[in-house]
Write a protein that holds these residues in place. Structure first.
Motif, PDB file in Angstrom:
ATOM      1  N   ILE A 125     -40.574  42.309  28.320  1.00  0.00           N
ATOM      2  CA  ILE A 125     -40.540  42.196  29.784  1.00  0.00           C
ATOM      3  C   ILE A 125     -39.533  43.199  30.352  1.00  0.00           C
ATOM      4  N   ASN A 126     -39.969  43.924  31.384  1.00  0.00           N
ATOM      5  CA  ASN A 126     -39.109  44.924  32.037  1.00  0.00           C
ATOM      6  C   ASN A 126     -38.592  44.395  33.372  1.00  0.00           C
ATOM      7  N   ALA A 127     -37.369  44.793  33.707  1.00  0.00           N
ATOM      8  CA  ALA A 127     -36.806  44.396  34.999  1.00  0.00           C
ATOM      9  C   ALA A 127     -37.544  45.081  36.151  1.00  0.00           C
ATOM     10  N   GLY A 128     -38.139  46.234  35.873  1.00  0.00           N
ATOM     11  CA  GLY A 128     -38.890  46.974  36.895  1.00  0.00           C
ATOM     12  C   GLY A 128     -40.386  46.933  36.623  1.00  0.00           C
ATOM     13  N   ARG A 129     -41.020  48.104  36.689  1.00  0.00           N
ATOM     14  CA  ARG A 129     -42.465  48.184  36.455  1.00  0.00           C
ATOM     15  C   ARG A 129     -42.788  48.011  34.972  1.00  0.00           C
ATOM     16  N   TYR A 130     -44.045  47.746  34.683  1.00  0.00           N
ATOM     17  CA  TYR A 130     -44.418  47.518  33.283  1.00  0.00           C
ATOM     18  C   TYR A 130     -44.659  48.804  32.488  1.00  0.00           C
ATOM     19  N   ASP A 131     -44.699  49.953  33.161  1.00  0.00           N
ATOM     20  CA  ASP A 131     -45.042  51.206  32.481  1.00  0.00           C
ATOM     21  C   ASP A 131     -43.964  51.614  31.468  1.00  0.00           C
ATOM     22  N   VAL A 132     -44.428  52.110  30.317  1.00  0.00           N
ATOM     23  CA  VAL A 132     -43.504  52.547  29.265  1.00  0.00           C
ATOM     24  C   VAL A 132     -43.934  53.918  28.750  1.00  0.00           C
ATOM     25  N   VAL A 133     -42.985  54.620  28.108  1.00  0.00           N
ATOM     26  CA  VAL A 133     -43.290  55.893  27.446  1.00  0.00           C
ATOM     27  C   VAL A 133     -42.617  55.898  26.075  1.00  0.00           C
ATOM     28  N   CYS A 134     -43.175  56.689  25.172  1.00  0.00           N
ATOM     29  CA  CYS A 134     -42.595  56.821  23.831  1.00  0.00           C
ATOM     30  C   CYS A 134     -41.781  58.105  23.767  1.00  0.00           C
ATOM     31  N   LEU A 135     -40.583  58.031  23.209  1.00  0.00           N
ATOM     32  CA  LEU A 135     -39.720  59.211  23.110  1.00  0.00           C
ATOM     33  C   LEU A 135     -40.220  60.165  22.021  1.00  0.00           C
ATOM     34  N   ASP A 136     -39.572  61.326  21.934  1.00  0.00           N
ATOM     35  CA  ASP A 136     -39.994  62.363  20.994  1.00  0.00           C
ATOM     36  C   ASP A 136     -39.818  61.967  19.532  1.00  0.00           C
ATOM     37  N   ASP A 137     -39.046  60.904  19.263  1.00  0.00           N
ATOM     38  CA  ASP A 137     -38.903  60.477  17.853  1.00  0.00           C
ATOM     39  C   ASP A 137     -40.156  59.738  17.365  1.00  0.00           C
ATOM     40  N   ASP A 138     -41.124  59.559  18.267  1.00  0.00           N
ATOM     41  CA  ASP A 138     -42.404  58.888  17.958  1.00  0.00           C
ATOM     42  C   ASP A 138     -42.252  57.398  17.636  1.00  0.00           C
ATOM     43  N   TRP A 139     -41.088  56.850  17.905  1.00  0.00           N
ATOM     44  CA  TRP A 139     -40.863  55.419  17.686  1.00  0.00           C
ATOM     45  C   TRP A 139     -40.375  54.706  18.937  1.00  0.00           C
ATOM     46  N   THR A 140     -39.256  55.203  19.494  1.00  0.00           N
ATOM     47  CA  THR A 140     -38.574  54.465  20.560  1.00  0.00           C
ATOM     48  C   THR A 140     -39.411  54.437  21.831  1.00  0.00           C
ATOM     49  N   VAL A 141     -39.700  53.220  22.298  1.00  0.00           N
ATOM     50  CA  VAL A 141     -40.456  53.029  23.540  1.00  0.00           C
ATOM     51  C   VAL A 141     -39.471  52.623  24.633  1.00  0.00           C
ATOM     52  N   VAL A 142     -39.511  53.333  25.764  1.00  0.00           N
ATOM     53  CA  VAL A 142     -38.575  53.056  26.865  1.00  0.00           C
ATOM     54  C   VAL A 142     -39.352  52.766  28.152  1.00  0.00           C
ATOM     55  N   THR A 143     -38.678  52.120  29.094  1.00  0.00           N
ATOM     56  CA  THR A 143     -39.303  51.887  30.402  1.00  0.00           C
ATOM     57  C   THR A 143     -39.409  53.225  31.127  1.00  0.00           C
ATOM     58  N   GLU A 144     -40.526  53.431  31.779  1.00  0.00           N
ATOM     59  CA  GLU A 144     -40.741  54.704  32.481  1.00  0.00           C
ATOM     60  C   GLU A 144     -39.783  54.863  33.657  1.00  0.00           C
ATOM     61  N   ASP A 145     -39.452  53.739  34.311  1.00  0.00           N
ATOM     62  CA  ASP A 145     -38.588  53.815  35.498  1.00  0.00           C
ATOM     63  C   ASP A 145     -37.102  53.653  35.176  1.00  0.00           C
ATOM     64  N   GLY A 146     -36.770  53.559  33.888  1.00  0.00           N
ATOM     65  CA  GLY A 146     -35.360  53.430  33.495  1.00  0.00           C
ATOM     66  C   GLY A 146     -34.780  52.041  33.659  1.00  0.00           C
ATOM     67  N   SER A 147     -35.618  51.068  34.008  1.00  0.00           N
ATOM     68  CA  SER A 147     -35.116  49.695  34.170  1.00  0.00           C
ATOM     69  C   SER A 147     -34.845  49.057  32.820  1.00  0.00           C
ATOM     70  N   LEU A 148     -34.074  47.993  32.834  1.00  0.00           N
ATOM     71  CA  LEU A 148     -33.763  47.249  31.607  1.00  0.00           C
ATOM     72  C   LEU A 148     -35.019  46.585  31.051  1.00  0.00           C
ATOM     73  N   SER A 149     -35.002  46.348  29.735  1.00  0.00           N
ATOM     74  CA  SER A 149     -36.110  45.637  29.101  1.00  0.00           C
ATOM     75  C   SER A 149     -35.561  44.635  28.098  1.00  0.00           C
ATOM     76  N   ALA A 150     -36.274  43.501  27.947  1.00  0.00           N
ATOM     77  CA  ALA A 150     -35.879  42.469  26.974  1.00  0.00           C
ATOM     78  C   ALA A 150     -37.089  42.091  26.125  1.00  0.00           C
ATOM     79  N   HIS A 151     -36.811  41.543  24.951  1.00  0.00           N
ATOM     80  CA  HIS A 151     -37.844  41.251  23.948  1.00  0.00           C
ATOM     81  C   HIS A 151     -37.472  39.933  23.270  1.00  0.00           C
ATOM     82  N   TYR A 152     -38.444  39.040  23.172  1.00  0.00           N
ATOM     83  CA  TYR A 152     -38.201  37.773  22.470  1.00  0.00           C
ATOM     84  C   TYR A 152     -39.449  37.441  21.665  1.00  0.00           C
ATOM     85  N   GLU A 153     -39.273  37.171  20.371  1.00  0.00           N
ATOM     86  CA  GLU A 153     -40.427  36.979  19.485  1.00  0.00           C
ATOM     87  C   GLU A 153     -40.129  35.924  18.438  1.00  0.00           C
ATOM     88  N   ASN A 154     -41.153  35.164  18.102  1.00  0.00           N
ATOM     89  CA  ASN A 154     -41.096  34.263  16.950  1.00  0.00           C
ATOM     90  C   ASN A 154     -42.433  34.252  16.227  1.00  0.00           C
TER      91      ASN A 154
END
Length: 251
Positions: free
Chosen positions: A206-235
């Protein structure tokens, strides 16, 4: 789509994998403080998992170089640990890791605040966690997959947050990623009917801003497109004929 139904023996092994993963997260939580490097967090994580006689399932998975994804602030998932990357007061950090116990997997993620964090960050972490629990109210035999997805989205969006569309949860068992895919947002179709014995990794991102994301040049790290905070919870969750059993939650 072939969704596996686990036998009692398989469920027991996944329970143990989940218990070990829950304990791993509890131990990792204790080392989070300003100044620790994400590389150190990874080394500690691997040591904990191997100390339980398990294999860190993320290490070398599809080429990922570490045992835990450490994602900070606007990083949604798959942050690669690095020696020069230090946690700072006010950061939020998501730890996503998994274990293999006797061939069976468990997968779980948590987001934590480092020291004093902003009220917005605090709210995002709480809503993300609660959206998981809103979703699993519907994780019962006879319901459909989309019941879970819709409940997660409805709860998170009530607070004006963005529900990531490009990444989803998944089935889990002897493989980390099995059928079915589990979106955190509503689908046009009801999806599969849930059956007792299914094991699912349900993971709101879940992102504090918009839902859009982009993948960085390392081909792994996914970040929010608008630079907003993001949180993750999984079980990792077991579907039963009654209430779902959360396999990766500390009792």
């Amino acid at each position: 789509m072939a969704v596996s139904i686990k036998s009692e023996r398989e469920i027991e092994l996944m329970r143990e994998a989940g218990k070990i993963l829950a304990a791993t997260h509890e131990e990792l939580k204790e080392v989070l403080k300003p100044g620790i490097s994400t590389w150190e967090i990874d080394k500690i994580c691997e040591r904990i998992i191997r100390g339980y006689g398990c294999i860190p399932s993320f290490k070398n998975y599809q080429g990922f170089p570490a045992s835990v994804c450490v994602s900070i602030n606007d990083e949604v998932v798959h942050g690669i640990p690095k020696k020069g990357r230090l946690l700072k007061e006010g950061d939020i950090v998501s730890l996503d890791t998994g274990v293999i116990y006797k061939g069976y997997q468990s997968d779980a993620a948590r987001t934590y605040g480092i020291g004093a964090i902003s009220p917005e960050a605090e709210k995002l972490i709480k809503v993300t966690e609660q959206s998981f629990f809103e979703g699993i109210k519907y994780a019962k035999a006879g319901n459909h997959l989309n019941d879970i997805s819709s409940a997660i989205q409805a709860y998170a969006e009530k607070f004006g947050f963005g529900v990531v569309r490009d990444l989803v949860g998944h089935g889990i068992g002897t493989e980390m990623h099995e059928d079915p895919e589990i979106p955190n947002f509503s689908q046009k179709r009801k999806g599969i009917k849930l059956q007792a014995g299914m094991t699912l990794a349900i993971e709101p991102m879940i992102n504090a801003g918009r839902y859009d994301v982009v993948c960085l040049d390392d081909d792994w790290t996914v970040v929010t497109e608008d630079g907003s905070l993001s949180a993750h919870y999984e079980n990792t969750v077991l579907i039963t004929d009654g209430e779902p059993e959360i396999l990766s939650l500390a009792k």
